[in-house]
Write a protein that holds these residues in place. Sequence first.
Motif, PDB file in Angstrom:
ATOM      1  N   GLU A 173      78.718  32.923  25.367  1.00  0.00           N
ATOM      2  CA  GLU A 173      78.349  33.673  26.560  1.00  0.00           C
ATOM      3  C   GLU A 173      79.561  33.865  27.474  1.00  0.00           C
ATOM      4  O   GLU A 173      80.459  33.030  27.525  1.00  0.00           O
ATOM      5  CB  GLU A 173      77.292  32.913  27.359  1.00  0.00           C
ATOM      6  N   THR A 174      79.537  34.932  28.223  1.00  0.00           N
ATOM      7  CA  THR A 174      80.518  35.088  29.292  1.00  0.00           C
ATOM      8  C   THR A 174      80.100  34.231  30.481  1.00  0.00           C
ATOM      9  O   THR A 174      78.953  33.756  30.572  1.00  0.00           O
ATOM     10  CB  THR A 174      80.607  36.547  29.739  1.00  0.00           C
ATOM     11  N   ALA A 175      81.021  34.062  31.413  1.00  0.00           N
ATOM     12  CA  ALA A 175      80.685  33.344  32.642  1.00  0.00           C
ATOM     13  C   ALA A 175      79.569  34.050  33.388  1.00  0.00           C
ATOM     14  O   ALA A 175      78.665  33.403  33.947  1.00  0.00           O
ATOM     15  CB  ALA A 175      81.921  33.227  33.525  1.00  0.00           C
ATOM     16  N   ALA A 176      79.618  35.382  33.423  1.00  0.00           N
ATOM     17  CA  ALA A 176      78.575  36.144  34.107  1.00  0.00           C
ATOM     18  C   ALA A 176      77.207  35.882  33.495  1.00  0.00           C
ATOM     19  O   ALA A 176      76.204  35.748  34.206  1.00  0.00           O
ATOM     20  CB  ALA A 176      78.906  37.629  34.063  1.00  0.00           C
ATOM     21  N   GLN A 177      77.160  35.790  32.168  1.00  0.00           N
ATOM     22  CA  GLN A 177      75.869  35.594  31.492  1.00  0.00           C
ATOM     23  C   GLN A 177      75.306  34.206  31.735  1.00  0.00           C
ATOM     24  O   GLN A 177      74.117  34.048  32.016  1.00  0.00           O
ATOM     25  CB  GLN A 177      76.054  35.854  29.996  1.00  0.00           C
ATOM     26  N   ILE A 178      76.152  33.185  31.659  1.00  0.00           N
ATOM     27  CA  ILE A 178      75.619  31.829  31.838  1.00  0.00           C
ATOM     28  C   ILE A 178      75.276  31.581  33.305  1.00  0.00           C
ATOM     29  O   ILE A 178      74.300  30.883  33.614  1.00  0.00           O
ATOM     30  CB  ILE A 178      76.572  30.757  31.276  1.00  0.00           C
ATOM     31  N   ALA A 179      76.024  32.185  34.235  1.00  0.00           N
ATOM     32  CA  ALA A 179      75.686  32.066  35.650  1.00  0.00           C
ATOM     33  C   ALA A 179      74.346  32.729  35.937  1.00  0.00           C
ATOM     34  O   ALA A 179      73.508  32.181  36.664  1.00  0.00           O
ATOM     35  CB  ALA A 179      76.781  32.685  36.506  1.00  0.00           C
ATOM     36  N   GLN A 180      74.118  33.890  35.356  1.00  0.00           N
ATOM     37  CA  GLN A 180      72.843  34.569  35.560  1.00  0.00           C
ATOM     38  C   GLN A 180      71.694  33.767  34.960  1.00  0.00           C
ATOM     39  O   GLN A 180      70.614  33.666  35.555  1.00  0.00           O
ATOM     40  CB  GLN A 180      72.885  35.967  34.932  1.00  0.00           C
ATOM     41  N   ARG A 181      71.925  33.179  33.791  1.00  0.00           N
ATOM     42  CA  ARG A 181      70.887  32.346  33.170  1.00  0.00           C
ATOM     43  C   ARG A 181      70.538  31.166  34.063  1.00  0.00           C
ATOM     44  O   ARG A 181      69.368  30.774  34.184  1.00  0.00           O
ATOM     45  CB  ARG A 181      71.376  31.838  31.812  1.00  0.00           C
ATOM     46  N   ALA A 182      71.549  30.571  34.692  1.00  0.00           N
ATOM     47  CA  ALA A 182      71.309  29.432  35.571  1.00  0.00           C
ATOM     48  C   ALA A 182      70.523  29.852  36.807  1.00  0.00           C
ATOM     49  O   ALA A 182      69.577  29.158  37.231  1.00  0.00           O
ATOM     50  CB  ALA A 182      72.637  28.797  35.965  1.00  0.00           C
ATOM     51  N   VAL A 183      70.892  30.983  37.392  1.00  0.00           N
ATOM     52  CA  VAL A 183      70.147  31.485  38.550  1.00  0.00           C
ATOM     53  C   VAL A 183      68.704  31.783  38.152  1.00  0.00           C
ATOM     54  O   VAL A 183      67.754  31.428  38.867  1.00  0.00           O
ATOM     55  CB  VAL A 183      70.836  32.736  39.131  1.00  0.00           C
ATOM     56  N   ASP A 184      68.518  32.416  37.007  1.00  0.00           N
ATOM     57  CA  ASP A 184      67.168  32.735  36.541  1.00  0.00           C
ATOM     58  C   ASP A 184      66.343  31.468  36.299  1.00  0.00           C
ATOM     59  O   ASP A 184      65.116  31.492  36.410  1.00  0.00           O
ATOM     60  CB  ASP A 184      67.233  33.562  35.255  1.00  0.00           C
ATOM     61  N   ALA A 185      67.020  30.365  35.975  1.00  0.00           N
ATOM     62  CA  ALA A 185      66.330  29.093  35.749  1.00  0.00           C
ATOM     63  C   ALA A 185      66.058  28.332  37.039  1.00  0.00           C
ATOM     64  O   ALA A 185      65.463  27.256  37.006  1.00  0.00           O
ATOM     65  CB  ALA A 185      67.162  28.218  34.811  1.00  0.00           C
TER      66      ALA A 185
END
Length: 317
Positions: A117-129
């Motif tokens: 994952e890119t940083a943007a993708q994992i950051a978004q996943r964390a926010v979504d969680a």
Amino acid sequence: MTLRDPAFTAPGRFWRGNLHTHSTNSDGVLPPEEVCRRYRAEGYDFLALTDHFVGLWGYPISDTTGYRTNDFTTILGAELHSGAMANGELWHILAVGLPPDFKPSNSPHFTPVAGQETAAQIAQRAVDAGAFVAIAHPQWSGLTLEDARGVTAAHAVEIYNHGCAAGCDRPDGFAIADLLLTEGRHLTMVATDDAHFSEPDFFGGWVMVKAQENTPESLLAALKAGHFYSSQGPELRDVRIEGNMVVVESSAVVSVIAIGWGTGAKGVHGHSMTRTEVPLDRLNGSPWVRVAVIDAAGKRAWSNPIWREAGANPRRG
């Protein structure tokens, strides 16, 4: 018209906490129980243990629920790593408030690997969680503005990291944060320890969060809403814009500085100041204003930005 930092209008009281800490579950020196004991003994109200979320340590989200007491709580979290920055090194993303079953990334160690994952993708996943997400230690990481622009899900930038101050004299995140603010990103600013207890990297930077209860849920909601300020020691008691003046009420300080975009800044200096008015003429019409105060020992505290345009700041999560 008066514009006030919402940290000082929100209901509740201030709780002191550290959002970035490590234990023997990754590369820290002390076990989780002892880390929590030391922060509680030091007078902290809450702690987020954020061990490195890499395969080397089994992608830990350290379970600190057993160390909560009537006067001390913990928030689950981790320091996430995925994707390469412009310098080729792995990203560091602070995520506080993760669920214990947050899906691991493909990050076996501290080197980027193909297909992760890119940083943007994992950051978004964390926010979504449900997490509060911050871009960690920009100066230490060698982060570029272009890097930071890509992580659009982040709530905050880590503007002071005490571990980076102690270990490499690169504690700062203000340059990146101010440039993002100038581009219109509505971000907040956090000070942390990043404590590993392998050097004097503890009890040096924290957040004061305004919430009605010292519970993970209440603290997380307040963090996401921007109801906090950051400090190394001084207390902020009110920050508000009245006309063309920012008014700061604080513990005794020797300097109060209003900061805006570009070269815009103005300081007022004196002795044992507890109510200070700073004119905003030299902030070049900046749409946002943030405040730094400095006490006689050189310790600082920082407000979040106040946006001068009409309307509430957008918040994520």
